[in-house]
Design an enzyme around this catalytic site. Structure first.
Site, PDB file in Angstrom:
ATOM      1  N   GLN A 108     105.294  -5.844  59.311  1.00 48.49           N
ATOM      2  CA  GLN A 108     105.799  -7.169  59.668  1.00 48.49           C
ATOM      3  C   GLN A 108     107.150  -7.011  60.358  1.00 48.49           C
ATOM      4  O   GLN A 108     108.112  -6.522  59.758  1.00 48.49           O
ATOM      5  CB  GLN A 108     105.930  -8.089  58.455  1.00 48.49           C
ATOM      6  CG  GLN A 108     106.162  -9.535  58.918  1.00 48.49           C
ATOM      7  CD  GLN A 108     106.631 -10.463  57.827  1.00 48.49           C
ATOM      8  OE1 GLN A 108     107.648 -10.207  57.183  1.00 48.49           O
ATOM      9  NE2 GLN A 108     105.916 -11.564  57.618  1.00 48.49           N
ATOM     10  N   HIS A 184     106.940 -12.011  62.244  1.00 51.93           N
ATOM     11  CA  HIS A 184     107.428 -12.975  61.259  1.00 51.93           C
ATOM     12  C   HIS A 184     107.895 -14.217  62.009  1.00 51.93           C
ATOM     13  O   HIS A 184     109.011 -14.277  62.519  1.00 51.93           O
ATOM     14  CB  HIS A 184     108.567 -12.380  60.447  1.00 51.93           C
ATOM     15  CG  HIS A 184     108.826 -13.091  59.141  1.00 51.93           C
ATOM     16  ND1 HIS A 184     108.465 -14.406  58.935  1.00 51.93           N
ATOM     17  CD2 HIS A 184     109.405 -12.665  57.978  1.00 51.93           C
ATOM     18  CE1 HIS A 184     108.808 -14.766  57.704  1.00 51.93           C
ATOM     19  NE2 HIS A 184     109.375 -13.725  57.104  1.00 51.93           N
ATOM     20  N   HIS A 187     109.357 -19.211  57.745  1.00 48.65           N
ATOM     21  CA  HIS A 187     110.443 -19.243  56.756  1.00 48.65           C
ATOM     22  C   HIS A 187     111.854 -19.318  57.311  1.00 48.65           C
ATOM     23  O   HIS A 187     112.802 -18.789  56.726  1.00 48.65           O
ATOM     24  CB  HIS A 187     110.305 -18.033  55.821  1.00 48.65           C
ATOM     25  CG  HIS A 187     109.072 -18.099  54.990  1.00 48.65           C
ATOM     26  ND1 HIS A 187     108.509 -17.017  54.368  1.00 48.65           N
ATOM     27  CD2 HIS A 187     108.243 -19.147  54.716  1.00 48.65           C
ATOM     28  CE1 HIS A 187     107.410 -17.383  53.734  1.00 48.65           C
ATOM     29  NE2 HIS A 187     107.232 -18.679  53.940  1.00 48.65           N
ATOM     30  N   TYR A 189     113.326 -17.986  59.925  1.00 51.72           N
ATOM     31  CA  TYR A 189     113.962 -16.855  60.599  1.00 51.72           C
ATOM     32  C   TYR A 189     113.928 -17.089  62.113  1.00 51.72           C
ATOM     33  O   TYR A 189     113.556 -18.170  62.569  1.00 51.72           O
ATOM     34  CB  TYR A 189     113.306 -15.544  60.162  1.00 51.72           C
ATOM     35  CG  TYR A 189     113.505 -15.289  58.688  1.00 51.72           C
ATOM     36  CD1 TYR A 189     114.790 -15.153  58.151  1.00 51.72           C
ATOM     37  CD2 TYR A 189     112.431 -15.236  57.805  1.00 51.72           C
ATOM     38  CE1 TYR A 189     114.996 -14.956  56.792  1.00 51.72           C
ATOM     39  CE2 TYR A 189     112.615 -15.043  56.443  1.00 51.72           C
ATOM     40  CZ  TYR A 189     113.902 -14.905  55.943  1.00 51.72           C
ATOM     41  OH  TYR A 189     114.101 -14.718  54.596  1.00 51.72           O
ATOM     42  N   ARG A 236     102.770 -14.668  61.325  1.00 44.97           N
ATOM     43  CA  ARG A 236     102.896 -15.515  60.134  1.00 44.97           C
ATOM     44  C   ARG A 236     103.671 -16.781  60.492  1.00 44.97           C
ATOM     45  O   ARG A 236     104.723 -16.706  61.137  1.00 44.97           O
ATOM     46  CB  ARG A 236     103.650 -14.760  59.035  1.00 44.97           C
ATOM     47  CG  ARG A 236     103.582 -15.466  57.689  1.00 44.97           C
ATOM     48  CD  ARG A 236     104.366 -14.718  56.631  1.00 44.97           C
ATOM     49  NE  ARG A 236     103.747 -14.876  55.329  1.00 44.97           N
ATOM     50  CZ  ARG A 236     104.385 -14.723  54.174  1.00 44.97           C
ATOM     51  NH1 ARG A 236     105.663 -14.399  54.158  1.00 44.97           N
ATOM     52  NH2 ARG A 236     103.761 -14.871  53.032  1.00 44.97           N
ATOM     53  N   GLY A 325     101.109 -12.785  47.023  1.00 43.92           N
ATOM     54  CA  GLY A 325     102.429 -12.187  46.993  1.00 43.92           C
ATOM     55  C   GLY A 325     102.813 -11.710  45.610  1.00 43.92           C
ATOM     56  O   GLY A 325     102.622 -10.559  45.250  1.00 43.92           O
ATOM     57  N   ARG A 326     103.330 -12.632  44.806  1.00 39.40           N
ATOM     58  CA  ARG A 326     103.864 -12.242  43.492  1.00 39.40           C
ATOM     59  C   ARG A 326     102.831 -11.528  42.613  1.00 39.40           C
ATOM     60  O   ARG A 326     103.185 -10.623  41.858  1.00 39.40           O
ATOM     61  CB  ARG A 326     104.401 -13.484  42.770  1.00 39.40           C
ATOM     62  CG  ARG A 326     105.670 -14.019  43.423  1.00 39.40           C
ATOM     63  CD  ARG A 326     106.178 -15.283  42.770  1.00 39.40           C
ATOM     64  NE  ARG A 326     107.525 -15.554  43.275  1.00 39.40           N
ATOM     65  CZ  ARG A 326     108.510 -16.022  42.550  1.00 39.40           C
ATOM     66  NH1 ARG A 326     108.335 -16.308  41.280  1.00 39.40           N
ATOM     67  NH2 ARG A 326     109.694 -16.227  43.082  1.00 39.40           N
TER      68      ARG A 326
END
Length: 376
Positions: A108, A184, A187, A189, A236, A325-326
């Site tokens: 990524q 990316h 989010h 960025y 993403r 993810g988590r």
């Protein structure tokens, strides 16, 4: 038991999937996960990172943690880069280990834009952004969490250099043995900052209309598609996530237009964070199925998926692949656990960012007895 199917006919989530010219062994994707465990002196991946990714090679596809394309693109301490020889060598050790374990891995590529701190920037300069608008968010520096620094607007003549940095990072990713790349664009960025009217107040060819605001992202897609075949490139996006103070007045129109343009380019996938990251999936009203229908490549859905919801979403055709993810942080063998409906380890939030092997490579895989019990 849930409707995962019998061992003779597993749920579609656990069946192979053709992504471009790659054969994924299942439809469970490991999402990018910032862990702040690169070398402290050169931001290169190290032996601990190699082991972390090797353990998770059971994913149909691994997408690495966000990896900065330049020092200017760094926003957090101890995140890995892909612009120095030592970093490329560190990533080569990672991809070798994943491939030896029969896995596939995409890098990524990341530029944080305004979500940074002067202490991380070359010469302690201000972070760059589409416009000089301070983000209401924090970053993570050597002393802990800190408010981000005031950014400066990129000059028009600097933008080609940003595109070139993404292109060079793609070349480095290829040299490091990655199977492909994910940009990316989520989010809050840099690419997301250009997309959204909350952070992009430019009056030139990169601001104002939706067509202008998507320009940088599409130029970056085109640049990296000269390095990797377009079938090995994904992006993403997070249409409504407020992460890092990302806001837009009409996300449906914005992302509808962007995805239509991405579809024309024939890239491999869009990886869509549905809802607010670490928050509700229905955070704001948004028609994700409209994006699914507008894009002929693969649709990776992400955010808060349980086993049952993941199985159901893929069975209904609402997504091709599901990113976790988590759960992947705490369960190196997550695809197997999900397939068997086995118990899941609980992630230790205190060890997410920075540290050593604890909470990183020490989560247990299923023991043989647990495996046979779950399969039984």
């Amino acid at each position: 038991m849930s409707h995962a199917g019998t061992s003779a006919s597993p749920a579609k989530l656990f069946t192979p999937f053709r992504l471009g010219d790659l054969e994924l062994k299942n439809r469970v994707v490991m999402a990018p996960l910032t862990r702040n465990r690169a070398n402290k002196h050169d931001d290169a991946p190290n032996a601990l990172n190699v082991e972390y990714y090797r353990q998770r090679a059971g994913a149909g596809l691994i997408i690495t943690e966000a990896t900065q394309i330049s020092q200017q693109g760094q926003g957090y301490i101890w995140t890995p880069g892909i612009y120095r020889d030592a970093q490329v060598a560190g990533w080569k050790a990672v991809t070798d280990a994943v491939h030896e374990a029969d896995g596939l891995i995409f890098a990524q590529l990341w530029h944080v834009g305004r979500v940074s701190h002067v202490s991380l920037q070359p010469g302690n300069q201000a972070p760059v952004a589409p416009s000089a608008v301070l983000a209401k968010t924090k970053t993570y520096i050597e002393s802990g969490f800190a408010e981000v620094s005031e950014p400066r607007a990129l000059r028009l003549d600097e933008i080609p250099g940003i595109v070139a940095d993404f292109g060079r990072a793609a070349q480095n990713a290829k040299a490091a043995g990655f199977d492909g790349i994910e940009l990316h664009g989520a989010h809050g960025y840099l690419l997301d900052q250009f997309l959204r009217d909350g952070s992009n107040q430019r009056q030139d060819a990169y601001g104002g209309s939706i067509e202008n605001r998507v320009r940088l992202t599409l130029e970056v897609v085109d640049a990296v598609s000269k390095v990797f075949p377009k079938e090995r490139v994904g992006i993403r996006i997070s249409p409504v996530s407020p992460a890092n103070d990302a806001r837009d007045t009409d996300p449906q129109a914005l992302f509808g237009h962007l995805v239509g343009e991405l579809d024309k380019r024939g890239i491999a996938f869009i990886h869509v964070v549905e809802g607010a990251t670490r928050d509700a999936r229905d955070y704001l009203p948004f028609d994700y199925l409209a994006l699914r229908k507008a894009f002929r490549g693969a649709y990776i859905a992400n955010n808060g998926f349980t086993r049952e919801l993941a199985i159901e979403t893929v069975e209904k055709g609402e997504a091709d692949l599901i990113a976790f993810g988590r759960l992947f942080i705490a369960n190196p063998d997550l695809p197997e656990r999900l397939k068997l409906d086995a118990p899941l380890n609980t992630p230790d939030v205190a060890t997410f960012y920075g540290g050593d092997a604890k909470g990183y490579t020490d989560y247990p895989e299923l023991a043989p007895a647990e495996r046979s019990h779950a399969a039984g």
